[in-house]
Design an enzyme around this catalytic site. Structure first.
Site, PDB file in Angstrom:
ATOM      1  N   ALA A   1     -60.401 -28.499 -14.257  1.00 28.40           N
ATOM      2  CA  ALA A   1     -60.888 -28.061 -12.954  1.00 28.40           C
ATOM      3  C   ALA A   1     -62.394 -28.330 -12.857  1.00 28.40           C
ATOM      4  O   ALA A   1     -63.133 -28.075 -13.811  1.00 28.40           O
ATOM      5  CB  ALA A   1     -60.593 -26.583 -12.763  1.00 28.40           C
TER       6      ALA A   1
ATOM      7  N   ASP B   1     -58.725 -28.520  -7.256  1.00 26.82           N
ATOM      8  CA  ASP B   1     -58.871 -27.146  -6.753  1.00 26.82           C
ATOM      9  C   ASP B   1     -60.328 -26.881  -6.403  1.00 26.82           C
ATOM     10  O   ASP B   1     -61.229 -27.473  -6.990  1.00 26.82           O
ATOM     11  CB  ASP B   1     -58.409 -26.145  -7.827  1.00 26.82           C
ATOM     12  CG  ASP B   1     -56.897 -26.096  -7.933  1.00 26.82           C
ATOM     13  OD1 ASP B   1     -56.240 -26.144  -6.875  1.00 26.82           O
ATOM     14  OD2 ASP B   1     -56.386 -26.030  -9.062  1.00 26.82           O
TER      15      ASP B   1
ATOM     16  N   ARG C   1     -57.133 -34.315  -5.067  1.00 27.19           N
ATOM     17  CA  ARG C   1     -58.311 -33.681  -4.473  1.00 27.19           C
ATOM     18  C   ARG C   1     -58.923 -32.719  -5.477  1.00 27.19           C
ATOM     19  O   ARG C   1     -60.129 -32.668  -5.659  1.00 27.19           O
ATOM     20  CB  ARG C   1     -57.910 -32.904  -3.200  1.00 27.19           C
ATOM     21  CG  ARG C   1     -59.104 -32.327  -2.477  1.00 27.19           C
ATOM     22  CD  ARG C   1     -58.736 -31.151  -1.597  1.00 27.19           C
ATOM     23  NE  ARG C   1     -58.318 -29.981  -2.372  1.00 27.19           N
ATOM     24  CZ  ARG C   1     -57.963 -28.826  -1.866  1.00 27.19           C
ATOM     25  NH1 ARG C   1     -57.940 -28.671  -0.555  1.00 27.19           N
ATOM     26  NH2 ARG C   1     -57.595 -27.814  -2.630  1.00 27.19           N
TER      27      ARG C   1
ATOM     28  N   HIS D   1     -40.932 -36.280 -15.042  1.00 27.73           N
ATOM     29  CA  HIS D   1     -42.267 -36.133 -15.620  1.00 27.73           C
ATOM     30  C   HIS D   1     -42.311 -34.761 -16.291  1.00 27.73           C
ATOM     31  O   HIS D   1     -42.065 -33.742 -15.645  1.00 27.73           O
ATOM     32  CB  HIS D   1     -43.316 -36.206 -14.495  1.00 27.73           C
ATOM     33  CG  HIS D   1     -44.731 -36.153 -14.977  1.00 27.73           C
ATOM     34  ND1 HIS D   1     -45.352 -37.198 -15.600  1.00 27.73           N
ATOM     35  CD2 HIS D   1     -45.652 -35.152 -14.916  1.00 27.73           C
ATOM     36  CE1 HIS D   1     -46.597 -36.874 -15.899  1.00 27.73           C
ATOM     37  NE2 HIS D   1     -46.805 -35.632 -15.501  1.00 27.73           N
TER      38      HIS D   1
ATOM     39  N   ALA E   1     -51.614 -25.718   2.652  1.00 25.27           N
ATOM     40  CA  ALA E   1     -51.029 -26.413   3.821  1.00 25.27           C
ATOM     41  C   ALA E   1     -50.416 -25.383   4.760  1.00 25.27           C
ATOM     42  O   ALA E   1     -49.704 -24.476   4.305  1.00 25.27           O
ATOM     43  CB  ALA E   1     -49.979 -27.409   3.358  1.00 25.27           C
TER      44      ALA E   1
ATOM     45  N   ARG F   1     -46.935 -29.806 -26.422  1.00 29.46           N
ATOM     46  CA  ARG F   1     -45.956 -29.436 -27.447  1.00 29.46           C
ATOM     47  C   ARG F   1     -44.754 -30.368 -27.340  1.00 29.46           C
ATOM     48  O   ARG F   1     -44.292 -30.671 -26.233  1.00 29.46           O
ATOM     49  CB  ARG F   1     -45.521 -27.988 -27.240  1.00 29.46           C
ATOM     50  CG  ARG F   1     -46.702 -27.048 -27.390  1.00 29.46           C
ATOM     51  CD  ARG F   1     -46.345 -25.680 -26.943  1.00 29.46           C
ATOM     52  NE  ARG F   1     -45.529 -25.026 -27.942  1.00 29.46           N
ATOM     53  CZ  ARG F   1     -45.547 -23.719 -28.144  1.00 29.46           C
ATOM     54  NH1 ARG F   1     -46.323 -22.951 -27.440  1.00 29.46           N
ATOM     55  NH2 ARG F   1     -44.778 -23.174 -29.048  1.00 29.46           N
TER      56      ARG F   1
ATOM     57  N   SER G   1     -41.837 -39.529 -18.332  1.00 29.51           N
ATOM     58  CA  SER G   1     -43.273 -39.612 -18.613  1.00 29.51           C
ATOM     59  C   SER G   1     -43.713 -38.223 -19.073  1.00 29.51           C
ATOM     60  O   SER G   1     -43.033 -37.230 -18.808  1.00 29.51           O
ATOM     61  CB  SER G   1     -44.059 -40.075 -17.377  1.00 29.51           C
ATOM     62  OG  SER G   1     -43.751 -39.265 -16.266  1.00 29.51           O
TER      63      SER G   1
ATOM     64  N   GLN H   1     -46.894 -16.234 -19.781  1.00 36.14           N
ATOM     65  CA  GLN H   1     -48.117 -17.009 -19.546  1.00 36.14           C
ATOM     66  C   GLN H   1     -47.871 -18.081 -18.470  1.00 36.14           C
ATOM     67  O   GLN H   1     -48.633 -18.231 -17.531  1.00 36.14           O
ATOM     68  CB  GLN H   1     -48.487 -17.699 -20.842  1.00 36.14           C
ATOM     69  CG  GLN H   1     -49.935 -17.593 -21.221  1.00 36.14           C
ATOM     70  CD  GLN H   1     -50.121 -18.265 -22.577  1.00 36.14           C
ATOM     71  OE1 GLN H   1     -49.646 -19.381 -22.801  1.00 36.14           O
ATOM     72  NE2 GLN H   1     -50.781 -17.570 -23.478  1.00 36.14           N
TER      73      GLN H   1
END
Ligand code: FAD
Length: 304
Positions: free
Chosen positions: A57, A115, A113, A276, A162, A282, A21, A222
């Site tokens: 975000a 960030d 959830r 995945h 966590a 790209r 995927s 990056q």
């Protein structure tokens, strides 16, 4: 063995074709949009299980995520999955987003959830009327639309918030109990971390697929900044492979493809058959790595 001796049959045997995927992010500009669609056209013939589109975000890409997903549905035979977070919206608003997706034919959501709106590393404060946790969001989606499949996140190095692996895997268990069908991992570069995590997950009685998230590093510097902020460790051996290549895009690309191909082939040899890819919009490296996994382009009819 002489140089002319053929490889042993076992070494020569191809691995069974894997399932894949792809993850995309919604484009911000016309040029990025053009680039994304070239990428989608190149990768679509590989007939992925699904393609997912991230949610910026704080919900910053809400409309762009929706528009990208809607276009994938109307112009391709791909099955899109929309990412959705709990951040910055009431339950009512999130439910409306989910309904809109359902109306246009989306049957897969990646529920997160998200960030903290104040930035990674600051405490997460839920919207006062919002879904407060990812298990709540999973449950909300599944109750509203039982025909929507829900995928969730998983963290082979545990999520930075966590306190330990047990707490982290408790959350994964809660997401599964709420109806999640699949977990997709945060990017990792050391396969041992994934296998150790998988052992812990299975020991906790979680039996859904935990699909490894693979990121070919087009731009190592990056990407390193980006992934370390999300809690992924970057081993020294990996940094060394990109050493001195900051200004050499072509070699960097070859190295990135080799590294990611090596990672997936090792996972495949240990029985992993689903991957995945974080494509960063790209196509080239992901196409090459998929090829090495035994995946070949299909005609539109074969892919349908
Ligand atoms: P959860 O699964 O709910 O929690 C992750 C871990 O953090 C759990 O171990 C849990 O116990 C712990 N935890 C959660 N809250 C607390 C707390 N308050 N105190 C202590 N521990 C806590 N972000 C986006 O904004 N948009 C996207 O499209 C997106 N897609 C993603 C896709 C994948 C496959 C992954 C792995 C991540 C993605 N993210 C995305 C990033 C994700 O939103 C962040 O990592 C976020 O910080 C956690 O969301 P979650 O649903 O993964 O968290």
């Amino acid at each position: 063995m002489s140089e002319l001796t053929p490889p042993a049959p076992e070494a020569a045997r191809a691995l069974p074709a894997a399932k894949i995927s792809f993850e995309f992010f919604p484009p911000k500009t016309e040029e990025m949009d053009k680039n994304l669609w070239e990428t989608i056209k190149r990768l679509a013939p590989l007939a992925p299980n699904f393609v997912s589109v991230t949610y910026g975000a704080g919900g910053s890409t809400r409309e762009r995520t929706h528009a990208t997903i809607a276009r994938i549905l109307s112009e391709t035979a791909l099955r899109p999955a929309a990412h959705l977070t709990c951040v910055g919206a009431s339950r009512g608003e999130i439910d409306e987003i989910v309904d809109r997706y359902h109306d246009v034919g989306v049957r897969h959501i990646v529920a997160l959830r998200g960030d903290p709106a104040t930035g990674i590393g600051t405490p997460f404060v839920a919207h006062p009327d919002g879904y407060k946790t990812s298990p709540e969001l999973v449950e909300g989606i599944r109750k509203r639309h039982p025909d929507i499949e829900v995928s969730v996140s998983a963290y082979p190095e545990k999520h930075p918030e966590a306190c330990d692996f047990d707490a982290d895997i408790d959350t994964l268990k809660a997401k599964v109990d709420a109806g999640a069908a699949r977990a997709i991992t945060q990017v990792f570069f050391d396969n041992d971390l994934y296998f150790r995590y998988l052992d812990r997950v299975r020991a906790r009685g979680i039996d859904i697929p935990v699909v490894p998230g693979i990121m070919p590093m087009h731009n190592f510097k990056q990407a390193r900044n980006f992934v370390t902020r999300a809690g992924t460790s970057v081993p020294d051996w990996l940094a060394q492979k990109f050493d001195g290549l900051d200004d050499d895009v072509e070699t960097r690309k070859l190295v990135a493809a080799t590294v990611a191909a090596g990672q997936v082939q090792k996972l495949a040899k240990h029985g992993v058959d689903t991957f995945h890819f974080y494509t960063m919009n790209r196509a080239d490296l992901v196409f090459a790595i998929s090829h090495l996994l035994g995946i070949r382009p299909k005609t539109a009819r074969e892919a349908a």
